[in-house]
Design a protein around this motif. Structure first.
Motif, PDB file in Angstrom:
ATOM      1  N   ASN A  16       0.863  -1.111  -0.065  1.00  0.00           N
ATOM      2  CA  ASN A  16      -0.135   0.121   0.018  1.00  0.00           C
ATOM      3  C   ASN A  16       0.846   1.256   0.168  1.00  0.00           C
ATOM      4  N   ILE A  17       1.116   2.060  -1.039  1.00  0.00           N
ATOM      5  CA  ILE A  17       1.866   2.928  -1.294  1.00  0.00           C
ATOM      6  C   ILE A  17       1.573   4.013  -0.387  1.00  0.00           C
ATOM      7  N   THR A  18       0.320   4.517   0.294  1.00  0.00           N
ATOM      8  CA  THR A  18      -0.237   5.529   1.075  1.00  0.00           C
ATOM      9  C   THR A  18       0.380   5.042   2.353  1.00  0.00           C
ATOM     10  N   SER A  19       0.315   3.690   2.813  1.00  0.00           N
ATOM     11  CA  SER A  19       0.895   3.510   3.982  1.00  0.00           C
ATOM     12  C   SER A  19       2.324   3.551   4.096  1.00  0.00           C
ATOM     13  N   LEU A  20       2.913   3.118   3.094  1.00  0.00           N
ATOM     14  CA  LEU A  20       4.343   3.181   2.917  1.00  0.00           C
ATOM     15  C   LEU A  20       4.930   4.557   3.183  1.00  0.00           C
ATOM     16  N   ARG A  21       4.173   5.702   2.341  1.00  0.00           N
ATOM     17  CA  ARG A  21       4.626   7.113   2.201  1.00  0.00           C
ATOM     18  C   ARG A  21       4.370   7.437   3.978  1.00  0.00           C
ATOM     19  N   ALA A  22       3.139   7.110   4.374  1.00  0.00           N
ATOM     20  CA  ALA A  22       2.949   7.757   5.693  1.00  0.00           C
ATOM     21  C   ALA A  22       4.088   7.252   6.793  1.00  0.00           C
ATOM     22  N   ALA A  23       4.690   6.044   6.731  1.00  0.00           N
ATOM     23  CA  ALA A  23       5.542   5.587   7.447  1.00  0.00           C
ATOM     24  C   ALA A  23       6.723   6.186   7.320  1.00  0.00           C
ATOM     25  N   LEU A  24       7.111   6.557   5.801  1.00  0.00           N
ATOM     26  CA  LEU A  24       8.392   7.115   5.659  1.00  0.00           C
ATOM     27  C   LEU A  24       8.528   8.538   6.233  1.00  0.00           C
ATOM     28  N   THR A  25       7.575   9.206   6.288  1.00  0.00           N
ATOM     29  CA  THR A  25       7.502  10.496   7.045  1.00  0.00           C
ATOM     30  C   THR A  25       7.999  10.528   8.444  1.00  0.00           C
ATOM     31  N   THR A  26       7.987   9.353   9.187  1.00  0.00           N
ATOM     32  CA  THR A  26       8.509   9.462  10.368  1.00  0.00           C
ATOM     33  C   THR A  26       9.517   8.637  10.819  1.00  0.00           C
ATOM     34  N   THR A  27      10.234   7.872   9.592  1.00  0.00           N
ATOM     35  CA  THR A  27      11.419   7.320   9.660  1.00  0.00           C
ATOM     36  C   THR A  27      12.581   8.116   9.354  1.00  0.00           C
ATOM     37  N   PRO A  28      13.540   8.231  10.157  1.00  0.00           N
ATOM     38  CA  PRO A  28      14.776   8.921   9.702  1.00  0.00           C
ATOM     39  C   PRO A  28      15.395   8.202   8.611  1.00  0.00           C
ATOM     40  N   PRO A  29      16.135   8.874   7.725  1.00  0.00           N
ATOM     41  CA  PRO A  29      16.881   8.496   6.650  1.00  0.00           C
ATOM     42  C   PRO A  29      17.914   7.275   6.943  1.00  0.00           C
ATOM     43  N   ASP A  30      18.772   7.515   8.182  1.00  0.00           N
ATOM     44  CA  ASP A  30      19.522   6.665   8.421  1.00  0.00           C
ATOM     45  C   ASP A  30      19.010   5.227   8.925  1.00  0.00           C
ATOM     46  N   GLN A  31      17.867   5.469   9.475  1.00  0.00           N
ATOM     47  CA  GLN A  31      17.306   4.133   9.992  1.00  0.00           C
ATOM     48  C   GLN A  31      16.659   3.396   8.688  1.00  0.00           C
ATOM     49  N   LEU A  32      15.913   4.198   7.919  1.00  0.00           N
ATOM     50  CA  LEU A  32      15.511   3.337   6.645  1.00  0.00           C
ATOM     51  C   LEU A  32      16.577   2.912   6.003  1.00  0.00           C
ATOM     52  N   LEU A  33      17.828   3.345   5.750  1.00  0.00           N
ATOM     53  CA  LEU A  33      18.767   2.872   5.217  1.00  0.00           C
ATOM     54  C   LEU A  33      19.354   1.499   5.849  1.00  0.00           C
ATOM     55  N   GLN A  34      19.160   1.604   7.116  1.00  0.00           N
ATOM     56  CA  GLN A  34      19.530   0.170   7.678  1.00  0.00           C
ATOM     57  C   GLN A  34      18.848  -0.834   7.610  1.00  0.00           C
ATOM     58  N   LEU A  35      17.266  -0.402   7.685  1.00  0.00           N
ATOM     59  CA  LEU A  35      16.330  -1.215   7.352  1.00  0.00           C
ATOM     60  C   LEU A  35      16.477  -1.997   6.062  1.00  0.00           C
ATOM     61  N   ILE A  36      16.579  -1.155   4.984  1.00  0.00           N
ATOM     62  CA  ILE A  36      16.793  -1.612   3.475  1.00  0.00           C
ATOM     63  C   ILE A  36      18.115  -2.709   3.546  1.00  0.00           C
ATOM     64  N   THR A  37      18.926  -2.167   4.268  1.00  0.00           N
ATOM     65  CA  THR A  37      20.227  -2.926   3.819  1.00  0.00           C
ATOM     66  C   THR A  37      20.207  -4.433   4.539  1.00  0.00           C
ATOM     67  N   THR A  38      19.307  -4.350   5.746  1.00  0.00           N
ATOM     68  CA  THR A  38      19.475  -5.628   6.613  1.00  0.00           C
ATOM     69  C   THR A  38      18.266  -6.627   6.139  1.00  0.00           C
ATOM     70  N   ILE A  39      17.194  -6.060   5.802  1.00  0.00           N
ATOM     71  CA  ILE A  39      15.952  -7.024   5.485  1.00  0.00           C
ATOM     72  C   ILE A  39      16.038  -7.528   4.236  1.00  0.00           C
ATOM     73  N   ARG A  40      16.259  -8.689   3.993  1.00  0.00           N
ATOM     74  CA  ARG A  40      16.391  -9.238   2.816  1.00  0.00           C
ATOM     75  C   ARG A  40      15.593 -10.649   2.529  1.00  0.00           C
ATOM     76  N   ASP A  41      15.654 -10.990   1.147  1.00  0.00           N
ATOM     77  CA  ASP A  41      14.925 -12.232   0.980  1.00  0.00           C
ATOM     78  C   ASP A  41      15.804 -13.342   0.851  1.00  0.00           C
ATOM     79  N   SER A  42      15.331 -14.457   0.520  1.00  0.00           N
ATOM     80  CA  SER A  42      15.969 -15.794   0.659  1.00  0.00           C
ATOM     81  C   SER A  42      17.386 -15.688  -0.265  1.00  0.00           C
ATOM     82  N   GLU A  43      17.539 -14.689  -1.090  1.00  0.00           N
ATOM     83  CA  GLU A  43      18.396 -14.681  -2.057  1.00  0.00           C
ATOM     84  C   GLU A  43      19.334 -13.383  -1.894  1.00  0.00           C
TER      85      GLU A  43
END
Length: 338
Positions: A16-43
């Protein structure tokens, strides 16, 4: 935010793009980067690579926008084919996403990212040339200095083909023209003289597959450089300058966005603190109300007890003051008090 990214990686559909956008407004960039870097799929795919691979540019745009200037490590990650996020964006033909990636990577790493090779030695420019994405070819080149453009056009794949070779072979004349007009006239001849593993120049490569229009274009570049090329080159230089200004403006916007997010986080923390205080006050109020009710009940019981006592006192008073009968001896009798 962590839950949204995890759910997106596990699922195949777009979130849901709306939910994602809302969550991003309160997520600091460095925290977002850490989440994207650490959360991965099986590959070991990141959410960014998955978003581009799944044709979800909206997700990729939302994830990248807050990371301007701090996502170099993420952008240089490769999948099993050796593709970076930029390779993937070019392969999808998504110019907007290509621009965003180029404006997200730090300026000192821009050339390195564009020149990064995949498993067969293709750069992002090579793929744009192979696919005939002329606008993306221009987008990649205008983001670089003159020296970097020349260097990029000199890069060869495992078969020693340059981006010029691939555009010539595929017959993508417009893309070929854009590459040639992006460099100084005195550098063109050397590039057109480069040979691949089959000892063919771009012109000879085009001739081998019968790309007549491309052959004619390349033959015209064998002649003395026309004045029109100088004018086109100057136009390209102006586009490069405009791109730099746009990049600076986006960097400033990114800084403002980061500051705004910090303010939002601070306000949210303050709001949470006040909410906690109100909750405590509400609990104290409820406790006070319970105490008041208990006191009222005790008061009501006391009032009832006093009323009963007064009634007994009144009856005692009547008993003491009012005779009602006499016995055989003439003594007065009183009604029992009960």
């Amino acid at each position: 935010m962590e839950q949204l990214i995890s759910e997106y990686i596990r699922a195949s559909g777009a979130p849901n793009i709306t939910s994602l956008r809302a969550a991003l407004t309160t997520t600091p960039p460095d925290q977002l980067l850490q989440l994207i870097t650490t959360i991965r799929d099986s590959e070991s795919y990141t959410a960014l690579l998955l978003a581009i691979s799944r044709d979800h540019p909206g997700v990729a745009l939302l994830l990248l926008t807050p990371l301007r200037g701090i996502a170099d490590e993420l952008l240089f990650e490769k999948d099993e084919g050796g593709y970076t996020a930029l390779h993937r964006a070019v392969l999808k033909g998504d110019r907007e996403l290509v621009e965003l990636i180029l404006h997200t990577v730090s300026s000192g790493k821009k050339y390195k990212l564009i020149a990064e090779k995949d498993g067969v030695g293709y750069t992002a420019l090579t793929w744009a040339a192979v696919s005939g994405y002329t606008e993306i070819v221009e987008t990649l080149l205008i983001s670089l200095s003159v020296e970097q453009r020349v260097s990029l056009l000199n890069i060869q794949d495992i078969y020693l083909n340059t981006a010029l070779h691939k555009a010539a072979y595929m017959g993508h004349t417009a893309a070929l023209q854009s590459m040639l007009t992006s460099i100084p006239p005195d550098k063109v001849s050397a590039l057109l003289s480069m040979k691949n593993r089959g000892s063919r120049t771009p012109l000879e490569y085009a001739e081998s597959v019968g790309k007549k229009e491309t052959v004619e274009l390349l033959k015209s570049w064998k002649q003395p450089v026309l004045a029109a090329h100088a004018a086109t080159y100057q136009k390209f230089a102006a586009l490069h300058k405009a791109d730099n200004q746009k990049s600076k403006a986006l960097t400033n916007q990114g800084a403002e966005l980061a500051e705004s997010k910090q303010q939002i986080v601070a306000l949210q923390e303050e709001d949470n603190r006040k909410t906690a205080e109100l909750a405590n006050q509400r609990e104290e109020l409820v406790e006070s109300q319970q105490q008041i009710v208990a006191l009222q009940e005790a008061n009501n019981q006391m009032t009832a007890d006093m009323a009963a006592m007064m009634e007994r006192l009144n009856r005692l008073y009547i008993y003491l003051r009012t005779p009602t009968d006499t016995d055989e001896t003439g003594d007065q009798l009183h009604e029992p008090l009960g």
